[in-house]
Design a protein around this motif. Structure first.
Motif, short mmCIF file in Angstrom:
data_model
loop_
_atom_site.label_atom_id
_atom_site.label_comp_id
_atom_site.label_asym_id
_atom_site.label_seq_id
_atom_site.Cartn_x
_atom_site.Cartn_y
_atom_site.Cartn_z
N SER A 50 73.58 21.73 57.39
CA SER A 50 74.19 20.42 57.59
C SER A 50 73.30 19.46 58.37
O SER A 50 73.51 18.25 58.35
N ASN A 51 72.28 19.98 59.06
CA ASN A 51 71.34 19.11 59.79
C ASN A 51 70.17 18.67 58.92
O ASN A 51 69.16 18.17 59.44
N ASN A 52 70.28 18.92 57.60
CA ASN A 52 69.28 18.52 56.60
C ASN A 52 68.02 19.37 56.60
O ASN A 52 67.03 19.04 55.94
N VAL A 53 68.01 20.45 57.35
CA VAL A 53 66.92 21.41 57.30
C VAL A 53 67.24 22.45 56.23
O VAL A 53 68.37 22.94 56.14
N GLY A 54 66.26 22.79 55.41
CA GLY A 54 66.45 23.78 54.37
C GLY A 54 65.38 24.85 54.42
O GLY A 54 64.28 24.63 54.96
N ALA A 55 65.68 26.02 53.87
CA ALA A 55 64.72 27.12 53.84
C ALA A 55 65.05 28.04 52.68
O ALA A 55 66.19 28.11 52.22
N SER A 56 64.03 28.74 52.20
CA SER A 56 64.23 29.71 51.14
C SER A 56 63.27 30.87 51.33
O SER A 56 62.23 30.75 51.99
N LEU A 57 63.63 31.99 50.75
CA LEU A 57 62.80 33.20 50.76
C LEU A 57 62.76 33.74 49.34
O LEU A 57 63.80 33.89 48.69
N GLU A 58 61.55 34.01 48.84
CA GLU A 58 61.37 34.39 47.44
C GLU A 58 60.52 35.64 47.35
O GLU A 58 59.53 35.79 48.08
N ALA A 59 60.89 36.55 46.47
CA ALA A 59 60.13 37.77 46.23
C ALA A 59 59.89 37.92 44.73
O ALA A 59 60.85 37.94 43.94
N GLY A 60 58.63 38.00 44.32
CA GLY A 60 58.27 38.14 42.92
C GLY A 60 57.84 39.57 42.61
O GLY A 60 57.23 40.25 43.45
N VAL A 61 58.15 40.03 41.39
CA VAL A 61 57.83 41.40 40.97
C VAL A 61 57.11 41.35 39.63
O VAL A 61 57.52 40.62 38.71
N PHE A 62 56.03 42.12 39.50
CA PHE A 62 55.35 42.31 38.22
C PHE A 62 55.95 43.53 37.55
O PHE A 62 55.95 44.63 38.11
N ASN A 63 56.48 43.34 36.32
CA ASN A 63 57.23 44.41 35.64
C ASN A 63 56.47 45.08 34.50
O ASN A 63 57.03 45.93 33.81
N GLY A 64 55.21 44.68 34.27
CA GLY A 64 54.44 45.37 33.25
C GLY A 64 53.81 44.43 32.24
O GLY A 64 54.13 43.25 32.16
N GLN A 65 52.89 44.98 31.44
CA GLN A 65 52.22 44.25 30.37
C GLN A 65 52.42 44.99 29.07
O GLN A 65 52.04 46.15 28.93
N GLY A 66 53.06 44.33 28.12
CA GLY A 66 53.38 44.97 26.85
C GLY A 66 54.70 45.69 26.85
O GLY A 66 55.32 45.85 25.80
N SER A 67 55.14 46.14 28.02
CA SER A 67 56.44 46.81 28.13
C SER A 67 56.91 46.72 29.58
O SER A 67 56.12 46.49 30.50
N LEU A 68 58.21 46.93 29.77
CA LEU A 68 58.80 46.90 31.11
C LEU A 68 58.67 48.28 31.75
O LEU A 68 59.61 49.08 31.74
N ASN A 69 57.51 48.56 32.30
CA ASN A 69 57.26 49.90 32.84
C ASN A 69 56.79 49.91 34.28
O ASN A 69 56.33 50.93 34.78
N LYS A 70 56.89 48.76 34.98
CA LYS A 70 56.42 48.69 36.35
C LYS A 70 57.46 47.97 37.22
O LYS A 70 58.30 47.21 36.73
N PHE A 71 57.35 48.18 38.50
CA PHE A 71 58.13 47.44 39.49
C PHE A 71 57.23 47.28 40.71
O PHE A 71 57.35 47.98 41.70
N LYS A 72 56.28 46.32 40.60
CA LYS A 72 55.22 46.15 41.59
C LYS A 72 55.34 44.77 42.23
O LYS A 72 55.50 43.77 41.54
N SER A 73 55.24 44.73 43.56
CA SER A 73 55.31 43.46 44.26
C SER A 73 54.22 42.52 43.77
O SER A 73 53.03 42.89 43.73
N ASP A 74 54.59 41.30 43.40
CA ASP A 74 53.66 40.31 42.87
C ASP A 74 53.30 39.28 43.94
O ASP A 74 52.14 38.93 44.11
N PHE A 75 54.32 38.78 44.65
CA PHE A 75 54.10 37.82 45.72
C PHE A 75 55.38 37.70 46.54
O PHE A 75 56.46 38.11 46.10
N ASN A 76 55.25 37.13 47.73
CA ASN A 76 56.39 36.79 48.57
C ASN A 76 56.17 35.37 49.09
O ASN A 76 55.03 34.97 49.36
N GLU A 77 57.25 34.62 49.26
CA GLU A 77 57.09 33.23 49.68
C GLU A 77 58.25 32.78 50.56
O GLU A 77 59.41 33.06 50.26
#
Length: 241
Positions: A50-77
């Motif tokens: 309500s004081n007009n300050v905002g924040a977010s937390l994001e976590a990205g995951v790499f799940n594979g190439q050609g098929s969904l066979n991975k669960f590897k951290s890609d980035f955090n923000e």
């Protein structure tokens, strides 16, 4: 940054959002890139206080190439911003992103301005500078056996145009233009500049559930030796609590 520090930030942010906010958004998204055949996913929690300050937390995951066979951290923000509205139609939003992955961390200060120029239309522009707190190495146009090392910073300029249809559907177009700060580095197209087109459609299925779909054109794939066009398909849902 150590694993304990990262986990502390995640836990503290989630606890703060749940305990002090009147509402927060949880954005869950999946992604597929056609040229490189890569799968990714992402979870993001965000809140505007309500004081007009905002924040977010994001976590990205790499799940594979050609098929969904991975669960590897890609980035955090982590992102923080302040919303200043001199009137009901215009808003100024200064802020910064802090992103980290296995290579290191990046700080991304930005200024975003949006303008509700008609009852169902809004335009946004944003200028952002991405500074890497680590060096990257390139052999692009270097003599045989030599390489070049630098922080490989870049500028990004974005334009969004949003149209609301009724009270449930929104269509958003985004154009992004990037420029390398150091001309020794190039993007996947072999140039120091690149662009992106993205089209997003969202539908308010319920007041607290908004699914969406995106299609974006990213230019060439992430491999300079692969000249296939890279299209990015995303599907996700925003939940409000």
């Amino acid at each position: 940054m150590g694993q304990f520090t990262r986990n502390t930030i995640l836990v503290a942010f989630v606890a703060m959002s749940v305990s002090t906010a009147y509402a927060f958004d949880l954005d869950i998204r999946g992604e597929y890139r056609t040229g490189s055949e890569q799968y990714r996913s992402r979870a993001k929690i965000a809140n505007q206080w309500s004081n007009n300050v905002g924040a977010s937390l994001e976590a990205g995951v790499f799940n594979g190439q050609g098929s969904l066979n991975k669960f590897k951290s890609d980035f955090n923000e982590v992102e923080g911003w302040y919303l200043y509205k001199p009137n009901t139609a215009v808003a100024f939003i200064p802020g910064a992103d802090w992103t980290w992955n296995t290579s290191g961390s990046t700080i991304k200060p930005f200024l975003r301005v949006n303008w509700a120029f008609a009852p169902t239309w809004r335009a946004d522009v944003r200028a952002r500078y991405d500074h890497n707190n680590y060096d990257s190495v390139t052999k692009w146009h270097m003599p045989e056996g030599q390489s070049y090392s630098s922080s490989n910073d870049q500028w990004q300029f974005d334009f969004w145009l949003t149209k609301w249809i009724g009270d449930k559907t929104a269509i958003e177009y985004n154009y992004a233009w990037n420029k390398k700060d150091d001309s020794q580095f190039v993007y996947n197209n072999g140039h120091t500049t690149q662009y992106l087109h993205n089209l997003k459609t969202s539908y308010k299925y319920m007041p607290t559930v908004v699914p969406y779909f995106e299609v974006g054109y990213l230019g060439h794939t992430a491999d300079l030796n692969n000249d296939q066009d890279e299209w990015r398909l995303r599907i996700g849902t925003v939940f409000t609590f």
